[in-house]
Design a protein around this motif. Structure first.
Motif, mmCIF file in Angstrom:
data_model
loop_
_atom_site.group_PDB
_atom_site.id
_atom_site.type_symbol
_atom_site.label_atom_id
_atom_site.label_comp_id
_atom_site.label_asym_id
_atom_site.label_seq_id
_atom_site.Cartn_x
_atom_site.Cartn_y
_atom_site.Cartn_z
ATOM 1 N N ALA A 620 55.750 121.772 87.431
ATOM 2 C CA ALA A 620 56.258 120.415 87.673
ATOM 3 C C ALA A 620 56.702 119.768 86.359
ATOM 4 O O ALA A 620 57.730 119.069 86.307
ATOM 5 N N GLU A 621 55.935 120.000 85.305
ATOM 6 C CA GLU A 621 56.298 119.447 83.999
ATOM 7 C C GLU A 621 57.550 120.129 83.452
ATOM 8 O O GLU A 621 58.359 119.492 82.762
ATOM 9 N N GLN A 622 57.729 121.413 83.756
ATOM 10 C CA GLN A 622 58.955 122.106 83.350
ATOM 11 C C GLN A 622 60.172 121.484 84.024
ATOM 12 O O GLN A 622 61.221 121.294 83.397
ATOM 13 N N ASP A 623 60.031 121.171 85.332
ATOM 14 C CA ASP A 623 61.137 120.533 86.050
ATOM 15 C C ASP A 623 61.484 119.178 85.418
ATOM 16 O O ASP A 623 62.661 118.849 85.227
ATOM 17 N N ALA A 624 60.460 118.403 85.112
ATOM 18 C CA ALA A 624 60.700 117.089 84.496
ATOM 19 C C ALA A 624 61.337 117.249 83.125
ATOM 20 O O ALA A 624 62.244 116.478 82.751
#
Length: 793
Positions: A620-624
């Motif tokens: 999820a942090e990679q997507d952000a």
């Protein structure tokens, strides 16, 4: 006389209906597995071939700089070309939420009513007009869209555009959306023009006029077309030539079905073990009957015919059950696979050769399994048969028996169960073989999944990045690094050069298009495993390292060899210094950035940016982080074509892996079912044979619960023995499966990992299965009347 024989066969079948039903079901499951796999394969081949041929697939596709319609008309008139068509592809971002986007490839089709190659068919709705889009149906696996919906897409310049979904269409040869992790749509060129894109074509698809040409001959035609296109002033960046007449997913599915077929065949072999056990038990019980028949003049071959006739009856009954279920299973399996691979099933049908295969294996395998015990059983002499007590018991004569007699410190029922387990060693071995093989395959499936995960982990470590940023045009690398590092959460940013290249043979022939990546000295975002030679050094000039799967097309390549690479139409000599492990099916080349810059005449400019976030960053942090990087770069004037995160790659691959595991698990469950039926049959036979012993126990005061515990304990002990053996056998089987599936899907064996959780799960399953398999025979044992069982012979 013949009617008397068949009356005996029918009487024997009906005397123990449960035993007969177990044998029939066991054979039926094996035939069902073979029929499902073989039928699916036949129906898939037919469906893929018909659907793919109807789409009029292009023989080759040339990827080029933008060109006009006139060039397409010129190519159509070339020698050896039957037809040609231009297409235009652009990548946009499809908004799926407030701040969520997914990559979408839009393909401009000049005229939907006059398509020439790689035909797109309408599923529902109407062909798109200006400002509308037809969504390829496999995209619905990723996004919930329907005809009439309005979608928002973002172009590389950050502008937002709304498009109305006018249709759901189908492109037979397109990669399934879930497999590549992005959606697909088809629009008119005018729609792209409204969005600010150049509407000139960037793909040239050609169809050769000779359908008998092989792949090499088509490559030669494509090379001639490329030379003509480049002489006309349009650079060609690469050429793709698929296997003529074969759906892109064909080889993948063929290899996978081969693996499934082997497992299906094993289920049939396992069912043969139950046939051997059952026939052996019947022959032992009817030894005196055999002696009487011989005494009144029956020959051994006539008696053998009786018992083989019984097996034939089992086989015919199993075919009655298995043939329709196999046909339904094949259709269902094909429909499921077709949905994943994005093609249609060509109607319900059963291929004659599949039906013949099912009948042949359904009849011959049981007869072959029963042949040895039947021949051995009918060889008994009249004197030996009439002197037999019906069921001989030689327990106590073997080494294992004497060892069991020394066991102390356990209850009498437990001791009796232990000794009963090893009383019929041949039967025990066959039962263990069936159940162990089923368990071994089941545990192997878990090991294959663990190996798939390990392989994926290795691939993600190979490309040691969190976000990959693909640029619409090359940009100055110092600007890319500086702007990326201004984004919070970015630990490091590494620009990569890339170029489309072909290896030129000594005779001037051009090989397939391969991407070459130019890496900075001591690159951090790629960590390959060297298989031969060495990795790139900072001081290298025109040195290249290739992935090992390049040898599939260029088997003569050797480390230290000088080869000619064609980059942007210019030939140059490079030295191959090493081979590294390949993380994907596609081969790659790696070169020093300085050398590739000079070859492409783009010094200090990069087309890809590899970004590392903080350690331990979540998907999820990679997507952000990807969204933040894209937003910041675009605000700085950098055109971003697409972003990909390591988490997205993992999710896409895990989806594919889960599908594989479901398929393998279905076959493993069938083997487990056959093994469970075998155990039930064994326990049923054991109870029948030990009826007098059970009567004695009940006569001396044994309760129903005690008898139940004895039989259940015996079944559980057999199950646990099979689990221990299966855990050992699973080691080579899982290794073979991992290697085979790796070759099929990524052209190399998977990174092997043995799954201990799978071993633990099967332990729990086999105990439960053993209890269920023994419950009915145990219950029947408690229902035996003392008077009847003491009279048993």
């Amino acid at each position: 006389m013949r009617s008397v024989r068949w009356r005996k066969v029918l009487r024997d079948l009906g005397t123990h209906p449960l035993r007969s039903a177990l044998v029939v079901l066991s054979i039926a499951v094996g035939v069902f597995a073979v029929g499902t796999i073989a039928g699916s394969d036949a129906l898939l081949q037919r469906s893929m071939a018909e659907g793919y041929a109807a789409s009029r697939p292009a023989s080759a596709t040339l990827f080029a700089a933008p060109f006009e319609t006139g060039l397409v008309d010129t190519v159509r008139g070339m020698r050896g070309i039957a037809d040609a068509e231009g297409r235009r592809n652009v990548t946009v971002r499809l908004r799926t939420g407030t701040d969520a986007y997914r990559e979408m490839l839009l393909t401009a089709v000049p005229d939907f009513e006059d398509q020439r190659l790689d035909l797109v068919t309408l599923e529902r709705g109407t062909w798109p007009e200006r400002g509308e889009v037809a969504v390829e149906r496999s995209s619905l696996q990723l996004v919930g869209l329907a005809v009439g919906d309005v979608i928002t897409v973002q172009t590389v310049d950050g502008d937002l555009h709304e498009l109305t979904v006018s249709a759901i269409d189908h492109e037979v040869g397109a990669s399934p959306a879930f497999y590549v992790g992005r959606t697909f749509g088809h629009v008119l060129p005018a729609t792209l023009e409204d969005m600010g894109f150049d509407t000139r074509f960037d793909e040239l698809r050609i169809l050769v006029d000779d359908p008998s040409l092989d792949r090499d001959a088509i490559r030669a035609v494509a090379t001639r077309v490329q030379e003509g296109v480049e002489r006309a002033g349009t650079p060609v960046f690469g050429t793709f030539v698929p296997e003529p007449g074969r759906h892109p997913a064909n080889d993948l599915l063929q290899g996978f079905f081969l693996v499934l077929g082997v497992i299906g065949g094993l289920s049939l072999v396992v069912s043969g073990f139950l046939v051997v056990n059952t026939i052996s038990a019947i022959l032992a019980q009817q030894t005196r009957q055999i002696g009487v028949m011989k005494a009144i003049g029956a020959r051994s071959d006539q008696i053998a015919g009786l018992y083989l006739g019984m097996v034939l009856a089992y086989a015919v009954l199993s075919l009655v059950v298995a043939l329709p279920l196999g046909a339904l299973g094949a259709y269902g399996f094909t429909a499921f696979t077709a949905g994943l691979a994005n093609f249609d099933v060509a109607g319900f049908s059963v291929a004659p050769h599949v039906l013949a295969l099912e009948v042949a294996v359904g009849l011959l395998v049981p007869l072959a399994a029963a042949l040895v015990p039947v021949v051995r059983g009918v060889r008994v002499t009249v004197r030996e048969a009439l002197a037999s007590a019906g069921i001989a018991d030689r327990f106590g004569h073997g080494r294992v028996d004497r060892l069991l007699q020394q066991v102390r410190g356990v209850s009498r029922p437990t001791l009796l169960s232990l000794r009963n387990t090893f009383r019929r060693k041949a039967r025990l071995l066959l039962t263990l073989a069936a159940l162990s093989l089923g368990g071994a395959v089941f545990m192997s499936v878990f090991s294959v999944r663990a190996s798939l995960q390990q392989t994926l982990d290795d691939a993600l470590r190979y490309f040691n990045y969190d976000v990959q940023v693909e640029l619409a045009t090359t940009e100055r690398d110092d600007v890319l690094v500086r702007e990326a590092q201004r984004v919070p959460g970015v630990e490091a940013a590494e620009p990569w050069r890339f170029a489309s290249t072909q290896i030129v043979a000594r005779d001037g022939a051009e090989g397939r298009t391969i991407f070459a990546f130019g890496l900075p000295p001591n690159a951090r975002t790629v960590r390959p495993t060297v298989q031969e030679g060495r990795w790139l050094l900072p001081e290298d000039g025109r040195a290249i390292v290739a992935t090992v799967n390049l040898r599939d097309d260029e088997p003569d390549l050797r480390v230290g060899e000088e080869i000619v690479l064609r980059i942007d139409g210019q030939d140059g000599r490079w030295v191959l210094v090493g081979f590294v492990e390949s993380p994907t099916r596609r081969p790659f080349l790696y070169a020093p950035e300085s050398a590739l810059e000079r070859a492409t005449s783009e010094v200090g400019r990069a087309g890809v940016l590899m970004v590392q976030g903080r350690p331990g960053i979540t998907p999820a942090e990679q997507d952000a982080l990807a969204t933040a990087i894209r937003t910041h770069l675009e605000s700085a004037g950098v055109d971003v074509a697409a972003t990909t995160t390591a988490g997205e790659i993992r999710q896409t691959q895990e989806t594919l892996f889960d599908v594989l595991v479901v398929f393998l698990s279905s076959m493993a469950v069938l083997l487990g079912v056959v093994g469970g039926l075998g155990l039930t049959g064994t326990m049923t036979i054991n109870v029948v044979e030990r009826a007098r012993e059970i009567g004695v126990l009940r006569a001396v005061g044994a309760s129903d619960a005690a008898v139940l515990r004895i039989v259940l304990a015996e079944g559980v002990l057999i199950g646990l023995l099979s689990w221990a053996i299966g855990a050992i056998v699973a080691l080579p089987i899982s290794r073979l499966l991992a290697d085979a599936l790796g070759i099929v899907f990524i052209d190399r064996p998977l990174s092997y990992a043995y799954s201990l959780p799978g071993v633990a799960i099967w332990a729990a399953i086999v105990v439960a299965l053993s209890i269920l398999a023994s419950l009915l025979p145990a219950w029947r044992a408690t229902r035996l009347a003392v008077r009847e069982v003491l009279a048993y012979e």
